[in-house]
Design an enzyme around this catalytic site. Structure first.
Site, PDB file in Angstrom:
ATOM      1  N   HIS A 137       0.861  -1.191   0.000  1.00 46.38           N
ATOM      2  CA  HIS A 137       0.000   0.000   0.000  1.00 46.38           C
ATOM      3  C   HIS A 137       0.897   1.241   0.000  1.00 46.38           C
ATOM      4  CE1 HIS A 137      -3.839  -2.026   1.866  1.00 46.38           C
ATOM      5  NE2 HIS A 137      -3.377  -2.679   0.821  1.00 46.38           N
ATOM      6  N   GLU A 175       0.935   3.905   1.789  1.00 44.54           N
ATOM      7  CA  GLU A 175       1.413   4.326   3.113  1.00 44.54           C
ATOM      8  C   GLU A 175       2.578   3.461   3.600  1.00 44.54           C
ATOM      9  OE1 GLU A 175      -1.692   3.452   2.157  1.00 44.54           O
ATOM     10  OE2 GLU A 175      -3.173   4.172   3.598  1.00 44.54           O
ATOM     11  N   CYS A 187      -2.137  -0.335   7.608  1.00 41.17           N
ATOM     12  CA  CYS A 187      -1.426   0.943   7.502  1.00 41.17           C
ATOM     13  C   CYS A 187      -1.590   1.806   8.754  1.00 41.17           C
ATOM     14  CB  CYS A 187      -1.897   1.693   6.259  1.00 41.17           C
ATOM     15  SG  CYS A 187      -1.450   0.817   4.732  1.00 41.17           S
TER      16      CYS A 187
END
Lengths: 143, 143
Positions: free
Chosen positions: B46, B48, B79
């Site tokens: 992801h 992040e 995250c």
């Protein structure tokens, strides 16, 4: 679980918190790792994240359906979510973690409506041994 | 947040879910990334996670005290926990995510007793734009 403990002990030798994980698919070990947060200076480098990431990249697919994860400590919130995203079949963990766990402790992610894949969970295997490993490590650090 | 949107659009061009993130420390961009789960075949990739991991490794420290994260969508459970582990100061996100978010939705991790560092949270910046970007992407996929 024996391999997960080997990885936990190797992590300890590197002065990392002794937690180890192994990922098994069709009876084969597809990834194994210990915690490497200090060595890599990366707060996301938990043993579970490393094996999921490594196995997925090597197999060339985001979803590791049918794979089983063995880890010496109850996964944290980050790792529990990663286990769900990777569609792991089974999660086996040794010691539970009241302070940071997210499976039977804390946010109990697999029971959340925002969790869209739930693995089978088996806990308590070699729990005393996993707990001793962590306790001894932190006692030595303080000592 | 402009840079986070640029990264989201670049992710879309790579046929990834259009989510982007940027990490700022002392007024400087220290890492920027879009979602790369397909490209890397890694369910943990992801936006992040990528910026936290990249910044921490480059700075050589696990804790990014004082750093602020801008991201186009409410962080998921994985995250949110990584943001806490990295000790980020502030989190700014655009659209909220009822289905997968973990800040104001889902497990609301920063309110959990197993969360040991809580960032300041600011949401709703350019929310409509972020929501359109995602809606258009998924409509196009289905179309």
């Amino acid at each position: 679980m024996e391999i997960a403990f080997e990885e936990a002990k190797k992590a300890q030798e590197r002065d990392e918190v002794p937690i180890g994980a192994v990922l098994v698919l069709d009876g084969m070990v597809i990834a194994r790792a210990g915690n490497r947060t200090r060595e890599l200076a990366d707060p996301t480098a938990h043993a579970e994240m490393l094996v999921i990431s490594q196995a997925a990249r090597e197999l060339g697919r985001e979803r590791l359906d049918g794979a089983d994860l063995y880890v010496t400590l109850e996964p944290c919130t980050m790792c529990a979510a990663a286990i769900s995203f990777a569609r792991l079949r089974r999660l086996y963990f040794a010691a539970s973690d009241d302070k940071g766990g997210a499976v039977t402790s804390g946010v109990r992610f697999f029971h959340s409506p925002t969790c869209h894949h739930v693995p089978e969970v088996y806990s308590g295997l070699r729990e005393t041994e996993a707990r001793s490993l962590l306790r001894d490590f932190f006692q030595q650090k303080r000592g």
